[in-house]
Design a protein around this motif. Structure first.
Motif, mmCIF file in Angstrom:
data_model
loop_
_atom_site.group_PDB
_atom_site.id
_atom_site.type_symbol
_atom_site.label_atom_id
_atom_site.label_comp_id
_atom_site.label_asym_id
_atom_site.label_seq_id
_atom_site.Cartn_x
_atom_site.Cartn_y
_atom_site.Cartn_z
ATOM 1 N N THR A 84 0.920 -1.148 0.062
ATOM 2 C CA THR A 84 0.123 -0.010 0.074
ATOM 3 C C THR A 84 0.932 1.461 0.063
ATOM 4 O OG1 THR A 84 -0.394 -0.238 2.455
ATOM 5 C CG2 THR A 84 -2.034 -0.983 0.957
ATOM 6 N N PRO A 89 -3.924 2.716 -2.133
ATOM 7 C CA PRO A 89 -4.682 1.932 -1.095
ATOM 8 C C PRO A 89 -6.258 2.146 -1.508
ATOM 9 C CG PRO A 89 -3.550 3.436 0.138
ATOM 10 C CD PRO A 89 -3.427 3.882 -1.271
ATOM 11 N N GLU A 90 -6.539 3.479 -2.201
ATOM 12 C CA GLU A 90 -7.947 3.580 -2.092
ATOM 13 C C GLU A 90 -8.970 2.835 -3.106
ATOM 14 O OE1 GLU A 90 -6.187 7.248 -0.928
ATOM 15 O OE2 GLU A 90 -5.752 6.350 -2.609
ATOM 16 N N CYS A 137 1.843 3.260 3.340
ATOM 17 C CA CYS A 137 2.514 2.358 4.267
ATOM 18 C C CYS A 137 2.212 2.395 5.834
ATOM 19 C CB CYS A 137 3.966 2.439 4.070
ATOM 20 S SG CYS A 137 5.014 1.032 5.025
ATOM 21 N N SER A 139 -0.531 3.752 7.050
ATOM 22 C CA SER A 139 -2.125 3.455 7.406
ATOM 23 C C SER A 139 -2.500 2.010 7.162
ATOM 24 C CB SER A 139 -2.745 4.447 6.273
ATOM 25 O OG SER A 139 -2.354 5.686 6.043
ATOM 26 N N PHE A 140 -1.677 1.283 6.244
ATOM 27 C CA PHE A 140 -2.525 0.030 5.911
ATOM 28 C C PHE A 140 -1.066 -1.299 5.909
ATOM 29 C CE2 PHE A 140 -4.934 3.015 3.376
ATOM 30 C CZ PHE A 140 -6.088 2.897 3.962
ATOM 31 N N TRP B 6 -6.325 -10.994 0.705
ATOM 32 C CA TRP B 6 -7.317 -10.168 1.409
ATOM 33 C C TRP B 6 -8.001 -10.904 2.622
ATOM 34 C CZ3 TRP B 6 -8.180 -5.481 1.862
ATOM 35 C CH2 TRP B 6 -7.833 -4.629 0.641
ATOM 36 N N LEU B 9 -5.510 -10.148 4.992
ATOM 37 C CA LEU B 9 -5.512 -8.653 5.392
ATOM 38 C C LEU B 9 -6.387 -8.444 6.207
ATOM 39 C CD1 LEU B 9 -3.613 -6.551 2.618
ATOM 40 C CD2 LEU B 9 -5.540 -5.384 3.985
ATOM 41 N N LEU B 13 -6.170 -5.691 9.674
ATOM 42 C CA LEU B 13 -6.669 -4.306 9.507
ATOM 43 C C LEU B 13 -7.437 -3.938 10.379
ATOM 44 C CD1 LEU B 13 -7.155 -3.197 5.604
ATOM 45 C CD2 LEU B 13 -5.333 -2.723 7.194
ATOM 46 N N CYS B 16 -5.616 -3.725 13.683
ATOM 47 C CA CYS B 16 -4.692 -2.575 13.730
ATOM 48 C C CYS B 16 -5.477 -1.304 13.998
ATOM 49 C CB CYS B 16 -4.084 -2.469 12.334
ATOM 50 S SG CYS B 16 -2.829 -3.812 12.022
ATOM 51 N N TRP B 20 -2.854 0.442 16.948
ATOM 52 C CA TRP B 20 -1.949 1.262 15.944
ATOM 53 C C TRP B 20 -0.509 0.838 16.093
ATOM 54 C CZ3 TRP B 20 1.633 4.870 15.042
ATOM 55 C CH2 TRP B 20 1.412 5.385 13.565
ATOM 56 N N ARG B 24 1.786 -5.330 10.966
ATOM 57 C CA ARG B 24 0.509 -6.043 10.390
ATOM 58 C C ARG B 24 1.021 -6.974 9.418
ATOM 59 N NH1 ARG B 24 -0.601 0.092 9.245
ATOM 60 N NH2 ARG B 24 -1.966 0.642 11.053
#
Lengths: 186, 385
Positions: A84, A89-90, A137, A139-140, B6, B9, B13, B16, B20, B24
């Motif tokens: 990402t 990523p959007e 990077c 954020s995801f 996915w 993932l 996510l 996370c 934070w 990940r």
């Protein structure tokens, strides 16, 4: 004659007095400041844990090509196929199509390592420090991409122009012996 | 492949969002034996170079003083000036400089958590000390900002003394504003609007280039405009220079009143022998002096009031931290009083003058550039002998 002599000496006394006062002033200022001074040399650096990758680094550096570049802590990287930081990523569907690439400068090189891992390296001659990949990077992903001031480019301004523009006050003075604030596996 | 990714993932996510900063995607163990590369960390310039800079500054100041007071040679002074321009300007790219060091000094004085680097402190103090002894040799031959303007002096025009004194108030204002802004941690005003640093770095934005070009264009007609009307460090130096132990003398022995030096000084820093004023004018001057002395506290108060009213607006613009605001307002009042007193000083200075019999350079205005030596007939005669 006598009177004239006296007049001169009075003027001299005044002059020497004021000179002495000024000299004492300069010496005093020097002494006070010296007591607050440290011999250590300081340089500017970005604290990556405060940085929000807002993009100011790309535009506010006094250099036309910012001294801030994206760096990669490889040891933290997940070597993802769908990175990402590398791909937008959007989109509804995150895929490896070329139009999904994030970096506006094409500064990230993606190389195949082994299935399913890819390594991402930054070409600093192309990177402008905009932080788009850092945002993606962090954020995801693992947050292994982050911004640092590169000291082979930084001219070491007395007051860093990006530090003033930084909304998070993430640009700080660090000792020159340890000029980087690197991320590690926390 | 994508689907597999996915399914892995999505839960991660979600996790996370709660924690934070968690890893990940765990860094892989490579089966092919791939070596994880190391990040390159290029080092900054070694600290020893800063001390070499300080050494060069000290040597240049010694040389400038010796050349202006003993050697008395314009060519050598110009040579030193060009060396300083190349070294402190283009090689060191204009940073650190004594002019900008005012900001560091003000911040260090106000903020106990800020440690002023020793080298910056040395750059701030060395020219002050030299000026107390030898006059403004720093301005004439060492300062790169002065040097770059000096090279552009082509058709210098005379500025009326009253206008010159008035314009110089900008420098006092600039010094006051820069000190307040640096002390409150808002910004280093002087460094930010340094008109020549864009040229020294040969890199920067359009605003910087326009500023450089305009100052250099003005320099062609008004010699050294930054030094005379804006330089905040110049304000300190000119006032210390009034008292300097030794000073530049135009003629090596006696003045023959040929006026050549007055004509050649591009800064209008040489004044003619004082005339004996008629009685009426003396009386008028005395009356003015009384008025100006009475005016001084009024001007100081006006300055303080101005600082008090203008500061909140500036603080809003500059985004001053709440904690620095009470200190800022006090400093702004002090700075305003300082500017008011400077204005009063200028008025009083316009009516009192030291009696002088020969052509002499005014200590405060003389940059010790040495142009007058070359035109003094007595100097030429001495060199021939």
């Amino acid at each position: 004659m006598d009177e004239k002599k006296n007049q001169y000496s009075r003027r001299d006394i005044l002059r020497h007095g004021v000179w002495g006062a000024c000299a004492a002033g300069v010496a005093g200022t020097g002494a006070i400041l010296a007591s607050k001074s440290r011999g250590q040399k300081y340089v500017w650096q970005i604290d990556p844990y405060k940085c929000t990758a807002c993009g100011n680094c790309a535009t506010f550096c006094v250099l036309q090509e910012s001294a801030v570049k994206c760096v990669h802590a490889y040891a933290m990287c997940g070597y993802c196929d769908l990175c990402t930081g590398y791909y937008r990523p959007e989109p509804k569907e995150l895929n490896t199509a070329a139009e999904n690439q994030l970096c506006p400068r094409g500064a990230i090189k993606r190389t195949y390592v082994e299935d399913p891992y890819f390594e991402y390296t930054i070409d600093e001659t192309k990177c402008n420090g905009c932080g788009k990949c850092v945002m993606g990077c962090t954020s995801f992903g693992n947050g292994s991409l982050f911004l640092q001031i590169r000291h082979d480019r930084c001219v070491g301004c007395n007051e860093c122009a990006i530090a003033i523009a930084c909304p998070e006050n993430a640009i700080v003075r660090v000792p020159a012996e340890e000029p980087y604030l690197l991320k590690d596996r926390r | 492949m994508t689907r597999r990714m996915w399914t892995y993932l999505l839960p991660v996510l979600m996790l996370c969002v709660l924690a934070w900063g968690v890893e990940r995607f765990p860094p892989p163990q490579f089966e092919s034996g791939h070596q994880v590369p190391q990040m390159a960390t290029p080092l900054p310039r070694a600290a020893v170079w800063d001390w070499i800079d300080t050494g060069v500054l000290f040597a240049a100041l010694c040389a400038a003083s010796w050349l202006a007071l003993k050697k008395r040679n314009r060519k050598w002074i110009a040579g030193l000036m060009i060396f300083s321009l190349l070294y402190f300007g283009f090689w060191r790219r204009g940073c650190v400089c004594p002019v900008g060091a005012i900001g560091n000094a003000a911040l260090a004085a106000a903020d106990s958590s800020y440690a002023i680097p020793a080298v910056v402190l040395a750059f701030f103090l060395l020219p002050l000390i030299f000026t107390l002894f030898f006059g403004r040799g720093f301005c004439g031959a060492v300062c790169p900002l002065g040097a770059v303007q000096d090279l552009f002096i082509i058709r210098p025009m005379r500025v009326l003394p009253a206008l010159e004194a008035g314009l110089r108030l900008f420098a006092y204002l600039y010094l006051a504003a820069a000190a307040v802004m640096a002390a409150t941690g808002t910004m280093f005003l002087i460094c930010r609007y340094d008109p020549f640093v864009t040229l020294f770095r040969f890199d920067g934005n359009w605003n910087g280039w326009v500023l450089t070009a305009s100052f250099l264009a003005i320099s062609i007609f008004i010699a050294r405009p930054y030094c005379r009307f804006l330089c905040p460090y110049g304000v300190i130096l000119r006032n210390l220079s009034r008292l300097s132990k030794w000073r530049v003398t135009i003629t090596p022995d006696e003045c023959i009143h040929c006026r050549l030096c007055e004509n050649v000084c591009p800064f209008g820093a040489i004044s003619e022998p004082s005339k004996v004023l008629p009685l009426a004018e003396t009386a008028e001057n005395k009356r003015r002096l009384v008025v100006f002395i009475i005016l001084a506290p009024i001007l100081a108060a006006a300055g303080g009031w101005l600082g008090w009213t203008v500061y909140p607006m500036l603080a809003k613009q500059g985004g001053v931290a709440e904690s620095a605001k009470s200190l800022g307002i006090k400093l702004a009042i002090v700075a305003g009083v300082f500017v008011g007193l400077a204005a009063a000083g200028k008025l009083i200075g316009s009516v009192i003058g030291r009696r002088q019999e020969d052509y002499e350079a005014r200590r405060a205005d003389c940059f010790a550039c040495g142009r007058c030596f070359e035109y003094c007939p007595r100097e030429q005669l001495k060199r021939k002998q």
